[in-house]
Scaffold this motif. Structure first.
Motif, PDB file in Angstrom:
ATOM      1  N   GLY A 160      22.903 -41.374  29.772  1.00  0.00           N
ATOM      2  CA  GLY A 160      23.482 -40.560  30.828  1.00  0.00           C
ATOM      3  C   GLY A 160      23.764 -39.140  30.376  1.00  0.00           C
ATOM      4  O   GLY A 160      23.176 -38.649  29.407  1.00  0.00           O
ATOM      5  N   PRO A 161      24.674 -38.464  31.061  1.00  0.00           N
ATOM      6  CA  PRO A 161      24.990 -37.070  30.741  1.00  0.00           C
ATOM      7  C   PRO A 161      25.871 -36.953  29.496  1.00  0.00           C
ATOM      8  O   PRO A 161      26.345 -37.949  28.959  1.00  0.00           O
ATOM      9  N   SER A 162      26.072 -35.723  29.067  1.00  0.00           N
ATOM     10  CA  SER A 162      26.941 -35.431  27.927  1.00  0.00           C
ATOM     11  C   SER A 162      27.916 -34.331  28.305  1.00  0.00           C
ATOM     12  O   SER A 162      27.647 -33.511  29.191  1.00  0.00           O
ATOM     13  N   GLY A 163      29.033 -34.309  27.635  1.00  0.00           N
ATOM     14  CA  GLY A 163      29.992 -33.226  27.775  1.00  0.00           C
ATOM     15  C   GLY A 163      30.398 -32.727  26.407  1.00  0.00           C
ATOM     16  O   GLY A 163      30.170 -33.400  25.397  1.00  0.00           O
ATOM     17  N   VAL A 164      30.966 -31.527  26.348  1.00  0.00           N
ATOM     18  CA  VAL A 164      31.458 -30.977  25.087  1.00  0.00           C
ATOM     19  C   VAL A 164      32.941 -30.675  25.242  1.00  0.00           C
ATOM     20  O   VAL A 164      33.349 -29.968  26.161  1.00  0.00           O
ATOM     21  N   ARG A 165      33.731 -31.233  24.341  1.00  0.00           N
ATOM     22  CA  ARG A 165      35.183 -31.084  24.383  1.00  0.00           C
ATOM     23  C   ARG A 165      35.620 -29.984  23.423  1.00  0.00           C
ATOM     24  O   ARG A 165      35.188 -29.952  22.269  1.00  0.00           O
ATOM     25  N   ALA A 166      36.456 -29.093  23.907  1.00  0.00           N
ATOM     26  CA  ALA A 166      37.011 -28.030  23.060  1.00  0.00           C
ATOM     27  C   ALA A 166      38.212 -28.593  22.316  1.00  0.00           C
ATOM     28  O   ALA A 166      39.337 -28.581  22.823  1.00  0.00           O
ATOM     29  N   GLN A 167      37.974 -29.085  21.118  1.00  0.00           N
ATOM     30  CA  GLN A 167      39.051 -29.691  20.345  1.00  0.00           C
ATOM     31  C   GLN A 167      39.676 -28.665  19.409  1.00  0.00           C
ATOM     32  O   GLN A 167      38.993 -28.088  18.560  1.00  0.00           O
ATOM     33  N   ALA A 168      40.951 -28.426  19.564  1.00  0.00           N
ATOM     34  CA  ALA A 168      41.662 -27.497  18.680  1.00  0.00           C
ATOM     35  C   ALA A 168      42.085 -28.221  17.412  1.00  0.00           C
ATOM     36  O   ALA A 168      42.615 -29.330  17.460  1.00  0.00           O
ATOM     37  N   LEU A 169      41.816 -27.585  16.260  1.00  0.00           N
ATOM     38  CA  LEU A 169      42.179 -28.129  14.952  1.00  0.00           C
ATOM     39  C   LEU A 169      43.047 -27.126  14.211  1.00  0.00           C
ATOM     40  O   LEU A 169      42.822 -25.916  14.301  1.00  0.00           O
ATOM     41  N   ASP A 170      44.005 -27.632  13.448  1.00  0.00           N
ATOM     42  CA  ASP A 170      44.721 -26.730  12.555  1.00  0.00           C
ATOM     43  C   ASP A 170      44.064 -26.761  11.178  1.00  0.00           C
ATOM     44  O   ASP A 170      43.130 -27.543  10.926  1.00  0.00           O
ATOM     45  N   ALA A 171      44.537 -25.932  10.283  1.00  0.00           N
ATOM     46  CA  ALA A 171      43.901 -25.785   8.973  1.00  0.00           C
ATOM     47  C   ALA A 171      44.024 -27.023   8.102  1.00  0.00           C
ATOM     48  O   ALA A 171      43.294 -27.178   7.120  1.00  0.00           O
ATOM     49  N   GLU A 172      44.942 -27.932   8.444  1.00  0.00           N
ATOM     50  CA  GLU A 172      45.116 -29.158   7.666  1.00  0.00           C
ATOM     51  C   GLU A 172      44.236 -30.296   8.165  1.00  0.00           C
ATOM     52  O   GLU A 172      44.293 -31.401   7.624  1.00  0.00           O
ATOM     53  N   GLY A 173      43.436 -30.033   9.188  1.00  0.00           N
ATOM     54  CA  GLY A 173      42.545 -31.069   9.707  1.00  0.00           C
ATOM     55  C   GLY A 173      43.183 -31.958  10.744  1.00  0.00           C
ATOM     56  O   GLY A 173      42.671 -33.046  11.039  1.00  0.00           O
TER      57      GLY A 173
END
Length: 447
Positions: A384-397
């Motif tokens: 099926g379709p795909s989406g892209v999630r804007a995941q925010a990360l900090d410097a510690e992972g």
């Protein structure tokens, strides 16, 4: 009335009308506004609508880099109206999702936007999951999610005849809607009361004007200049950015912090063949495993009658890379060179390899889904379709789990508000987020 059209027809009609109206409005406007909103996804559109309804005497413009609105995260999500079960009590996510879901149902009812309150089961298939399921129930209660109940195996089969589990959390107020249609309806509201939408405007620079425009008697009434990658300019007094996948870059070009960093994760869905749609009535979700950063595979009915299965979660090599081999050099280097992503990968390397494997081999995804619906076979699904999630990360992972809003210092930083992290359930929370953003802008900028 919108209700008389099929969802796809309404989307097409609103997209067409919105684009045409935006072109007309932009062509006849001076290019100076009290407030400019950057980003035409659901958060930007909801916020634009809320702001102009509160302040009809001010001038507003919404700037969108694509030729149409709501094309990226808004147009590629699962379509679920979340009820607010999962989120930490007292967090913005919890508060905004619960209120946002209520406002969404009221808004859709008022506007005639089709939706279904089809419910959701979070299903435990192993006894070791039961304590986590009960903890979810308690969390939902603390978040004031209405009508939650724990049900046994018999009640599961009554609600979902083909689903197998030993206990489930029943959330009858979870629903589904076409979020792109909802977002476009927000945009229509914004335009109908005088808002200006300018499409095909990719913000590439945000700065303070050194002098007033030639021939202008207004001096520096509009001190902020937003320049597009094509050399067009818009002037304004205040800026709100709702950039989604590009929220960190918008912050950087305005001289504000680059943290938290956005790392794109692609989610690939399977789709049930139409003759197998009878297997699923409502949303069916697994009990989240706290060791892993995402919710896991689930069954999601859609407004068009289809059923999506998934998604997985793998690093995308392009911020808007919806296909397996989509690649952007800058996006790739920015992601893999970031210490936060390196640490996240090391902490979840086994899980990550499993997600990649399941993304490549359909049968591996189906094997996970068979824990809930044993009758499901690999031959019953299509890619099926795909989406892209804007995941925010900090410097510690660490995944930045809550909404983040901030500005900066100096003349420019004091006139700008960035929506830095608006993860799922941003769509479900959109009207509540818009209220919070409008409150914050009134406080900061004395609108």
């Amino acid at each position: 009335m919108i209700r008389t059209f099929g969802t796809g027809s309404v989307c097409a009609r609103l997209l067409s009308q919105g684009s045409k109206y935006a072109t007309c409005r932009a062509a006849h406007h001076s290019g100076s506004f009290d407030v400019a909103i950057i980003g035409g996804g659901i958060v930007g559109l909801a916020s634009s609508r809320e702001l102009i309804l509160r302040h009809p005497n001010l001038t507003f413009t919404l700037l969108e880099k694509e030729k149409e609105l709501a094309l990226h995260q808004t147009g590629h999500n699962s379509g679920v109206i979340h009820s607010g079960i999962y989120y930490t009590p007292g967090s913005l996510k919890a508060q905004l999702c619960v209120r946002g879901a209520t406002l969404t149902y009221q808004y859709c009812q008022k506007k005639g936007v089709p939706y279904k309150r089809c419910g959701k089961l979070i299903v435990a298939v192993e006894r070791e999951e039961i304590p986590r399921l009960k903890a979810l129930y308690e969390r939902g209660q603390m978040n004031n999610v209405q009508d939650l109940r724990l049900i046994d195996a018999k009640a599961i089969r009554e609600k979902e005849p083909y689903c197998r589990g030993i206990m489930a959390l029943d959330s009858p107020n979870t629903g589904i809607v076409d979020w792109q249609l909802v977002a476009l309806t927000y945009g229509k509201d914004f335009q109908e009361v005088g808002g200006t939408v300018i499409t095909d405007f990719e913000a590439s620079d945000i700065k303070v004007a050194a002098e007033s425009p030639a021939g202008s008697a207004e001096g520096l009434k509009y001190p902020i200049i937003i320049k597009s990658s094509q050399g067009k300019e818009v002037r304004c007094r205040f800026v709100l950015t709702c950039g989604g996948l590009y929220s960190d870059r918008l912050s950087e070009i305005s001289g504000c912090s680059s943290e938290p960093r956005i790392v794109p994760f692609r989610g690939d869905y399977l789709v049930l063949k139409p003759e197998k749609n009878y297997l699923v009535r409502g949303n069916i979700y697994p009990v989240p495993n706290p060791r892993f950063p995402f919710l896991g595979f689930h069954f999601t009915p859609r407004m068009d009658g289809s059923v999506w299965l998934g998604p997985n979660a793998v690093l995308a090599f392009k911020r808007e890379g919806y296909k397996l081999f989509d690649f952007d050099t800058q996006d790739f280097i920015n992601a893999v060179s970031y210490r936060g992503l390196q640490r996240l990968v090391m902490k979840n390397i086994v899980y990550g390899m499993g997600e990649i494997y399941r993304g490549v081999f359909t049968s591996a995804q189906v094997k996970n889904l068979q824990k809930f619906i044993p009758e499901l076979n690999p031959s019953d699904v299509l890619r099926g379709p795909s989406g892209v999630r804007a995941q925010a990360l900090d410097a510690e992972g660490n995944l930045v789990d809550d909404f983040v809003f901030d500005g900066g210092k100096g003349e420019l930083g004091s006139r700008i508000l960035h929506v830095r992290n608006a993860p799922s359930p941003a769509a479900s929370s959109s009207l509540a987020i818009a209220e919070l953003i409008a409150d914050e802008m009134e406080k900061r900028f004395q609108l």
